[in-house]
Design a protein around this motif. Structure first.
Motif, mmCIF file in Angstrom:
data_model
loop_
_atom_site.group_PDB
_atom_site.id
_atom_site.type_symbol
_atom_site.label_atom_id
_atom_site.label_comp_id
_atom_site.label_asym_id
_atom_site.label_seq_id
_atom_site.Cartn_x
_atom_site.Cartn_y
_atom_site.Cartn_z
ATOM 1 N N PRO A 1 -10.067 -60.622 -43.998
ATOM 2 C CA PRO A 1 -9.828 -61.250 -45.296
ATOM 3 C C PRO A 1 -8.488 -60.869 -45.922
ATOM 4 O O PRO A 1 -7.788 -59.969 -45.446
ATOM 5 C CB PRO A 1 -10.983 -60.696 -46.135
ATOM 6 N N ASP A 2 -8.154 -61.559 -47.018
ATOM 7 C CA ASP A 2 -7.016 -61.161 -47.848
ATOM 8 C C ASP A 2 -7.421 -60.015 -48.775
ATOM 9 O O ASP A 2 -6.616 -59.131 -49.061
ATOM 10 C CB ASP A 2 -6.522 -62.347 -48.689
ATOM 11 N N VAL A 3 -8.659 -60.076 -49.270
ATOM 12 C CA VAL A 3 -9.184 -59.020 -50.142
ATOM 13 C C VAL A 3 -10.576 -58.646 -49.650
ATOM 14 O O VAL A 3 -11.388 -59.525 -49.330
ATOM 15 C CB VAL A 3 -9.260 -59.478 -51.622
ATOM 16 N N LEU A 4 -10.844 -57.342 -49.585
ATOM 17 C CA LEU A 4 -12.135 -56.842 -49.110
ATOM 18 C C LEU A 4 -12.856 -56.135 -50.249
ATOM 19 O O LEU A 4 -12.295 -55.248 -50.892
ATOM 20 C CB LEU A 4 -11.919 -55.865 -47.940
ATOM 21 N N TYR A 5 -14.109 -56.544 -50.475
ATOM 22 C CA TYR A 5 -14.970 -55.896 -51.467
ATOM 23 C C TYR A 5 -16.133 -55.243 -50.716
ATOM 24 O O TYR A 5 -16.815 -55.913 -49.930
ATOM 25 C CB TYR A 5 -15.531 -56.908 -52.455
ATOM 26 N N VAL A 6 -16.369 -53.985 -50.969
ATOM 27 C CA VAL A 6 -17.476 -53.273 -50.334
ATOM 28 C C VAL A 6 -18.368 -52.697 -51.425
ATOM 29 O O VAL A 6 -17.892 -51.940 -52.283
ATOM 30 C CB VAL A 6 -16.977 -52.140 -49.411
ATOM 31 N N THR A 7 -19.642 -53.069 -51.406
ATOM 32 C CA THR A 7 -20.565 -52.608 -52.443
ATOM 33 C C THR A 7 -21.787 -51.951 -51.813
ATOM 34 O O THR A 7 -22.155 -52.238 -50.680
ATOM 35 C CB THR A 7 -21.035 -53.773 -53.334
ATOM 36 N N TYR A 8 -22.398 -51.081 -52.586
ATOM 37 C CA TYR A 8 -23.643 -50.445 -52.165
ATOM 38 C C TYR A 8 -24.473 -50.153 -53.404
ATOM 39 O O TYR A 8 -23.952 -50.151 -54.534
ATOM 40 C CB TYR A 8 -23.366 -49.155 -51.380
ATOM 41 N N ALA B 1 -11.675 -63.909 -49.276
ATOM 42 C CA ALA B 1 -12.343 -62.821 -49.984
ATOM 43 C C ALA B 1 -13.650 -62.520 -49.271
ATOM 44 O O ALA B 1 -14.513 -63.382 -49.151
ATOM 45 C CB ALA B 1 -12.606 -63.199 -51.441
ATOM 46 N N LEU B 2 -13.774 -61.297 -48.782
ATOM 47 C CA LEU B 2 -14.958 -60.893 -48.033
ATOM 48 C C LEU B 2 -15.703 -59.806 -48.808
ATOM 49 O O LEU B 2 -15.126 -58.778 -49.160
ATOM 50 C CB LEU B 2 -14.564 -60.373 -46.655
ATOM 51 N N PHE B 3 -16.993 -60.047 -49.061
ATOM 52 C CA PHE B 3 -17.839 -59.081 -49.750
ATOM 53 C C PHE B 3 -18.814 -58.483 -48.741
ATOM 54 O O PHE B 3 -19.585 -59.221 -48.113
ATOM 55 C CB PHE B 3 -18.622 -59.752 -50.876
ATOM 56 N N VAL B 4 -18.786 -57.178 -48.588
ATOM 57 C CA VAL B 4 -19.758 -56.474 -47.753
ATOM 58 C C VAL B 4 -20.758 -55.813 -48.692
ATOM 59 O O VAL B 4 -20.394 -54.906 -49.452
ATOM 60 C CB VAL B 4 -19.093 -55.417 -46.859
ATOM 61 N N VAL B 5 -22.004 -56.284 -48.684
ATOM 62 C CA VAL B 5 -23.021 -55.741 -49.584
ATOM 63 C C VAL B 5 -24.031 -54.905 -48.789
ATOM 64 O O VAL B 5 -24.198 -55.087 -47.589
ATOM 65 C CB VAL B 5 -23.752 -56.870 -50.346
ATOM 66 N N GLY B 6 -24.680 -53.981 -49.487
ATOM 67 C CA GLY B 6 -25.672 -53.137 -48.814
ATOM 68 C C GLY B 6 -25.046 -52.095 -47.913
ATOM 69 O O GLY B 6 -25.651 -51.688 -46.922
ATOM 70 N N ALA B 7 -23.825 -51.637 -48.264
ATOM 71 C CA ALA B 7 -23.118 -50.673 -47.419
ATOM 72 C C ALA B 7 -23.637 -49.258 -47.661
ATOM 73 O O ALA B 7 -22.882 -48.350 -48.033
ATOM 74 C CB ALA B 7 -21.615 -50.748 -47.673
ATOM 75 N N ILE C 1 -14.810 -67.825 -49.302
ATOM 76 C CA ILE C 1 -15.486 -66.569 -49.617
ATOM 77 C C ILE C 1 -16.675 -66.381 -48.680
ATOM 78 O O ILE C 1 -17.392 -67.332 -48.374
ATOM 79 C CB ILE C 1 -15.972 -66.567 -51.086
ATOM 80 N N ALA C 2 -16.871 -65.166 -48.226
ATOM 81 C CA ALA C 2 -18.013 -64.845 -47.364
ATOM 82 C C ALA C 2 -18.660 -63.558 -47.847
ATOM 83 O O ALA C 2 -17.993 -62.679 -48.393
ATOM 84 C CB ALA C 2 -17.589 -64.714 -45.908
ATOM 85 N N VAL C 3 -19.974 -63.483 -47.644
ATOM 86 C CA VAL C 3 -20.739 -62.285 -47.989
ATOM 87 C C VAL C 3 -21.412 -61.775 -46.720
ATOM 88 O O VAL C 3 -22.088 -62.537 -46.031
ATOM 89 C CB VAL C 3 -21.803 -62.574 -49.069
ATOM 90 N N VAL C 4 -21.214 -60.504 -46.418
ATOM 91 C CA VAL C 4 -21.821 -59.880 -45.249
ATOM 92 C C VAL C 4 -22.933 -58.952 -45.716
ATOM 93 O O VAL C 4 -22.695 -58.041 -46.515
ATOM 94 C CB VAL C 4 -20.784 -59.068 -44.443
#
Length: 412
Positions: A357-364, A299-305, A77-80
């Motif tokens: 990633p296999d699954v991409l999560y994008v949050t803001y 699983a990749l989480f992009v936060v602060g989008a 898992i990674a968080v960007v």
């Protein structure tokens, strides 16, 4: 070489095969086509939280679920961090969920203890031992002066207007106590021993050897024994000493002066950074879009989008604006990269990132820490449009019973 020597060669081109929807996003995201994806997907999930803390909390809950219920490892898992100032919030929230993490923070060599010590020492010499420069220098962790000693020395210099000197004659004439005289005499002696090594003019190699000599001094134990990763990096003299060796090998015989040498050194290390090594093998990697490198992420989480962050957008330069740049281009003086190209490169970074990633999560977040309203980014709008996505809390992707939903939301 092969052609010149009659050696047969064969060019092989390999392409990374991406699964849907990442193959589609790799082709169409930020493109000119209005084509939408032909099928729906849950491999890309978008969520807008009320605030930054709620945003990171939703990420932490999903990570815990992926590890404890879906069989992922933390290292999968990674968080960007797209937005600024997210690292400390992530550390705080992840600690509540017992999530091990590694934050890929960059530390500038110019902010290291040795760099500050060298620049302060050279500034003191080139200013002819100006008082403010000396008072800054004695606070360096490369000196073991106590707080009481530095305060005594500072009060003495200000009270008696001691300036542009490394020595005081007849110290008994100032009406000082024995402890005050001992502290002041010790500091003057240490300063003289240190600064007398720096010549006003000489070969570059001489200055490089002086810096190496300054770097051989031991740090104060308060810093050398500190377990903080940042303190350890700032305490390490090797990055700066490596640069000094390079400078000596390239320009060692050149004549220069102390001011020119420090100007050259500061220019060389201006953007030089070092990073810390992860302490755990199995941990969540936290980085940013531009400087961090991600591999084998499931699983990749992009936060602060939020607007301006995903992708990063930049405007005109302070000196040359768009009009100036266009006029220069028409006259055959093209500026590279300009604001448009920088923004395009940022889009390429996003496209490359989300294909991994296999699954991409994008949050803001809908508001920042100060409560100021925020908007979703152009990248989020593009993902929603291309894939027909709607904002959904991550828990809504699971068909949980009431008990399972409660367990998902509980803090460990």
């Amino acid at each position: 070489f092969c052609n010149e020597n009659g050696i047969k060669t064969e060019v092989l081109e390999t392409y990374e095969k991406l699964a849907f929807p990442f193959d589609y996003l790799n082709r169409e995201l930020f493109g000119f086509s209005m084509e939408k994806a032909a099928a729906s997907t849950d491999k890309v999930r978008v969520f807008g939280a009320d605030n930054v803390y709620a945003e990171i909390k939703s990420v932490a809950k999903e990570i815990s679920h992926l590890v404890f219920e879906k069989g992922l490892r933390y290292k999968d898992i990674a968080v960007v961090c797209s937005g600024d100032d997210y690292a400390e919030i992530i550390k705080t929230v992840f600690a509540r969920y017992d999530i091990p993490l590694f934050v890929d923070e960059k530390y500038f060599v110019k902010n290291g203890f040795l760099a500050n010590f060298v620049f302060s020492a050279f500034d003191a010499v080139t200013s002819n031992y100006e008082r403010s420069k000396i008072l800054d220098l004695i606070r360096s962790p490369y000196f073991d002066f106590s707080r009481e000693e530095t305060q005594t020395f500072e009060n003495f210099c200000i009270k008696f207007n001691i300036n542009h000197t490394l020595n005081v004659k007849n110290i008994d004439d100032y009406g000082l106590t024995d402890d005050e005289k001992a502290a002041i005499t010790r500091i003057f002696a240490t300063l003289y021993q240190t600064l007398s090594q720096i010549p006003f003019r000489g070969k570059t190699s001489t200055y490089c050897q002086t810096v190496a000599l300054l770097g051989s001094k031991p740090l104060d134990k308060e810093f050398s024994d500190n377990e903080s990763a940042a303190i350890r990096l700032y305490s390490d003299p090797e990055p700066l000493l490596g640069v000094i060796e390079e400078i000596e090998s390239l320009t060692g015989e050149k004549e220069t002066d102390a001011s020119s040498f420090t100007l050259m050194l500061s220019s060389v290390i201006e953007n030089m950074t070092v990073s810390v090594v992860p302490q755990f093998l199995d941990c969540v990697f936290v980085g940013d879009v531009s400087d961090s490198r991600f591999s084998d992420v499931k699983a990749l989480f992009v936060v602060g989008a939020n607007e301006g962050n995903f992708p990063k957008t930049s405007g005109d330069r302070l000196i040359l604006g768009s009009y100036d740049t266009e006029i220069m281009r028409k006259n055959g003086l093209e500026i590279f990269p300009n604001a448009v190209e920088n923004n395009r490169f940022a889009e390429f970074e996003v496209v490359d990132l989300i294909a991994k990633p296999d699954v991409l999560y994008v949050t803001y977040a809908l508001s920042n820490v100060a409560g100021v309203a925020l908007n979703e980014s152009s990248g989020v709008k593009e993902l929603k449009y291309r894939l027909n996505l709607a904002d959904k809390d991550f828990i809504e992707y699971y068909d949980f019973t009431e008990e399972e939903a409660l367990l998902y939301n509980l803090v460990n």
